[in-house]
Design a protein around this motif. Structure first.
Motif, PDB file in Angstrom:
ATOM      1  N   PRO A   1       0.783  -1.235   0.000  1.00  0.00           N
ATOM      2  CA  PRO A   1       0.000   0.000   0.000  1.00  0.00           C
ATOM      3  C   PRO A   1       0.817   1.290   0.000  1.00  0.00           C
ATOM      4  N   ASN A   2       1.952   1.298   0.696  1.00  0.00           N
ATOM      5  CA  ASN A   2       2.725   2.539   0.761  1.00  0.00           C
ATOM      6  C   ASN A   2       3.300   2.933  -0.591  1.00  0.00           C
ATOM      7  N   HIS A   3       3.277   2.027  -1.568  1.00  0.00           N
ATOM      8  CA  HIS A   3       3.775   2.338  -2.895  1.00  0.00           C
ATOM      9  C   HIS A   3       2.723   2.991  -3.787  1.00  0.00           C
ATOM     10  N   TRP A   4       1.441   2.748  -3.493  1.00  0.00           N
ATOM     11  CA  TRP A   4       0.467   3.217  -4.475  1.00  0.00           C
ATOM     12  C   TRP A   4      -0.856   3.742  -3.906  1.00  0.00           C
ATOM     13  N   LEU A   5      -1.256   3.291  -2.743  1.00  0.00           N
ATOM     14  CA  LEU A   5      -2.584   3.651  -2.242  1.00  0.00           C
ATOM     15  C   LEU A   5      -2.641   5.130  -1.851  1.00  0.00           C
ATOM     16  N   PRO A   6      -3.512   5.939  -2.472  1.00  0.00           N
ATOM     17  CA  PRO A   6      -3.563   7.383  -2.193  1.00  0.00           C
ATOM     18  C   PRO A   6      -4.340   7.711  -0.923  1.00  0.00           C
ATOM     19  N   LEU A   7      -3.722   7.404   0.209  1.00  0.00           N
ATOM     20  CA  LEU A   7      -4.354   7.693   1.493  1.00  0.00           C
ATOM     21  C   LEU A   7      -3.393   8.417   2.430  1.00  0.00           C
ATOM     22  N   THR A   8      -2.481   9.180   1.876  1.00  0.00           N
ATOM     23  CA  THR A   8      -1.659  10.049   2.714  1.00  0.00           C
ATOM     24  C   THR A   8      -2.425  11.345   2.949  1.00  0.00           C
ATOM     25  N   PHE A   9      -1.956  12.140   3.901  1.00  0.00           N
ATOM     26  CA  PHE A   9      -2.635  13.405   4.188  1.00  0.00           C
ATOM     27  C   PHE A   9      -2.717  14.261   2.932  1.00  0.00           C
TER      28      PHE A   9
ATOM     29  N   SER B   1       1.586   4.891  11.800  1.00  0.00           N
ATOM     30  CA  SER B   1       1.996   3.688  12.512  1.00  0.00           C
ATOM     31  C   SER B   1       3.491   3.610  12.750  1.00  0.00           C
ATOM     32  N   ASP B   2       4.259   4.379  11.988  1.00  0.00           N
ATOM     33  CA  ASP B   2       5.716   4.341  12.106  1.00  0.00           C
ATOM     34  C   ASP B   2       6.266   5.693  11.659  1.00  0.00           C
ATOM     35  N   PRO B   3       7.248   6.267  12.364  1.00  0.00           N
ATOM     36  CA  PRO B   3       7.738   7.607  12.022  1.00  0.00           C
ATOM     37  C   PRO B   3       8.603   7.660  10.772  1.00  0.00           C
ATOM     38  N   HIS B   4       9.000   6.512  10.232  1.00  0.00           N
ATOM     39  CA  HIS B   4       9.816   6.461   9.016  1.00  0.00           C
ATOM     40  C   HIS B   4      11.096   7.280   9.233  1.00  0.00           C
ATOM     41  N   LEU B   5      11.414   8.214   8.347  1.00  0.00           N
ATOM     42  CA  LEU B   5      12.657   8.980   8.452  1.00  0.00           C
ATOM     43  C   LEU B   5      12.648   9.999   9.588  1.00  0.00           C
TER      44      LEU B   5
ATOM     45  N   GLY C   1      -2.140  -4.314   9.196  1.00  0.00           N
ATOM     46  CA  GLY C   1      -1.241  -4.822  10.221  1.00  0.00           C
ATOM     47  C   GLY C   1      -1.670  -6.152  10.809  1.00  0.00           C
ATOM     48  N   LEU C   2      -2.934  -6.520  10.638  1.00  0.00           N
ATOM     49  CA  LEU C   2      -3.405  -7.819  11.111  1.00  0.00           C
ATOM     50  C   LEU C   2      -2.845  -8.966  10.280  1.00  0.00           C
ATOM     51  N   PHE C   3      -2.416  -8.657   9.049  1.00  0.00           N
ATOM     52  CA  PHE C   3      -1.987  -9.702   8.123  1.00  0.00           C
ATOM     53  C   PHE C   3      -0.532  -9.589   7.694  1.00  0.00           C
ATOM     54  N   ASP C   4       0.073  -8.428   7.893  1.00  0.00           N
ATOM     55  CA  ASP C   4       1.444  -8.240   7.426  1.00  0.00           C
ATOM     56  C   ASP C   4       2.107  -7.131   8.241  1.00  0.00           C
ATOM     57  N   ASP C   5       3.340  -6.830   7.903  1.00  0.00           N
ATOM     58  CA  ASP C   5       4.103  -5.786   8.582  1.00  0.00           C
ATOM     59  C   ASP C   5       3.428  -4.434   8.345  1.00  0.00           C
ATOM     60  N   ILE C   6       2.994  -3.798   9.412  1.00  0.00           N
ATOM     61  CA  ILE C   6       2.220  -2.562   9.297  1.00  0.00           C
ATOM     62  C   ILE C   6       3.025  -1.430   8.663  1.00  0.00           C
ATOM     63  N   THR C   7       4.353  -1.503   8.757  1.00  0.00           N
ATOM     64  CA  THR C   7       5.173  -0.442   8.168  1.00  0.00           C
ATOM     65  C   THR C   7       5.126  -0.471   6.643  1.00  0.00           C
ATOM     66  N   LEU C   8       4.659  -1.572   6.056  1.00  0.00           N
ATOM     67  CA  LEU C   8       4.515  -1.649   4.603  1.00  0.00           C
ATOM     68  C   LEU C   8       3.253  -0.935   4.143  1.00  0.00           C
ATOM     69  N   CYS C   9       2.444  -0.514   5.076  1.00  0.00           N
ATOM     70  CA  CYS C   9       1.257   0.282   4.770  1.00  0.00           C
ATOM     71  C   CYS C   9       1.513   1.709   5.278  1.00  0.00           C
ATOM     72  N   ASN C  10       1.424   1.876   6.592  1.00  0.00           N
ATOM     73  CA  ASN C  10       1.869   3.105   7.265  1.00  0.00           C
ATOM     74  C   ASN C  10       1.375   4.393   6.612  1.00  0.00           C
ATOM     75  N   MET C  11       0.094   4.438   6.262  1.00  0.00           N
ATOM     76  CA  MET C  11      -0.460   5.655   5.681  1.00  0.00           C
ATOM     77  C   MET C  11      -0.306   6.837   6.643  1.00  0.00           C
ATOM     78  N   MET C  12       0.126   7.961   6.103  1.00  0.00           N
ATOM     79  CA  MET C  12       0.294   9.204   6.849  1.00  0.00           C
ATOM     80  C   MET C  12       1.319   9.073   7.978  1.00  0.00           C
ATOM     81  N   PHE C  13       2.153   8.027   7.931  1.00  0.00           N
ATOM     82  CA  PHE C  13       3.146   7.755   8.975  1.00  0.00           C
ATOM     83  C   PHE C  13       2.481   7.651  10.351  1.00  0.00           C
TER      84      PHE C  13
END
Length: 267
Positions: free
Chosen positions: A83-91, A212-216, A198-210
């Motif tokens: 999802p973090n590669h393509w899903l348009p759900l960032t702020f 779930s994880d602060p990233h950089l 996050g119920l099915f995979d590493d939540i950081t691979l989704c992490n919309m709007m950061f």
């Protein structure tokens, strides 16, 4: 210059291609150029009618929707299915939905979309131009995703500033409610997608709007990383509060302060 315009991030090392990176000379020069173009465009839009601005926003909506489709196709073509590669759900991605709502919406939807673009678009757009933690940090500047990102966030600033400049949106507590009417549900949708993924995979691979994880941000501001590692829900609640408060009240405060200083000068 454009030989790596469509290179995939996993192929960059083998090709000897480096990411532009945040605060690099190329990034800073591009940011200054984008801000200059925004200022020129806003000045040229002084005094336009609200109906004309809605037509302009429609053209912007069409442009960014097409480019968003190109971005999704590019990522899918290279196996970027997370999802973090393509899903348009960032702020900032919610601006695309706001554009269509401004172009065709009525009543509450129209006012909420204006509130989001003025109350969120100005600061969010500026923040990305200065701190581009996604595309520019990953790819060269002369790349489809970097080019699109810089254009996208410049357009966010243009629409927000033009709404305010021409009196189509006013920073007030009523305006804040309009902003929240769009921003808060959008944030909740993004968080829900993160939690479900996050119920099915590493939540950081989704992490919309950061959310779930602060990233950089962990590297830039260690305290944020400490909060995330110690009390993850507190980090998420803090991120939600920031999204739904700071983008609106920073320009609101600047405008109020400017008004007070102007009155003091005249008095």
């Amino acid at each position: 210059m454009f030989e790596n315009f469509l290179i995939w991030e996993a192929d960059m090392e083998a090709a000897g291609v480096e990411a532009c990176g945040m605060f690099s000379p190329t990034h800073l020069i591009t940011t200054v150029a984008c801000l200059a173009l925004v200022i020129i465009a806003v000045r040229l839009s002084r005094g336009i009618s609200e109906q004309r601005l809605r037509r302009i926003v429609l053209y912007i909506a069409i442009l960014v929707t097409v480019l968003e489709g190109c971005k999704i196709a590019f990522n899918w073509a290279h196996g970027g299915w997370t999802p973090n590669h393509w899903l348009p759900l960032t702020f900032c991605s919610f601006s695309t939905y706001s554009y269509w709502s401004i172009a065709f919406g009525k009543g509450i939807l129209y006012r909420a979309a204006k509130g989001f673009m003025a109350g969120g678009g100005i600061i969010a757009g500026l923040t990305f131009l200065i701190i581009p933690m996604t595309s520019v940090a990953t790819y060269p500047m002369f790349h489809l995703l970097s080019f699109y990102s810089m254009l996208y966030h410049s357009l966010m600033m243009y629409v927000g500033l033009t709404l305010v400049q021409n009196g189509f949106f006013t920073f007030s507590m009523r305006g804040y409610r309009q902003f929240l009417a769009f921003s808060l549900p959008a944030c909740c949708v993004a968080l829900a997608v993160n939690l479900i993924y996050g119920l099915f995979d590493d939540i950081t691979l989704c992490n919309m709007m950061f959310l779930s994880d602060p990233h950089l941000l962990d590297e830039m501001i260690p305290f944020i990383g400490l909060v995330h590692r110690t009390i993850p829900p507190l980090y998420t609640l803090g991120a939600l509060a920031i999204y739904n408060v700071l983008p609106f009240f920073i320009p609101y405060g600047v405008i109020r302060l400017g008004g007070l200083l102007w009155k003091k000068k005249k008095g």
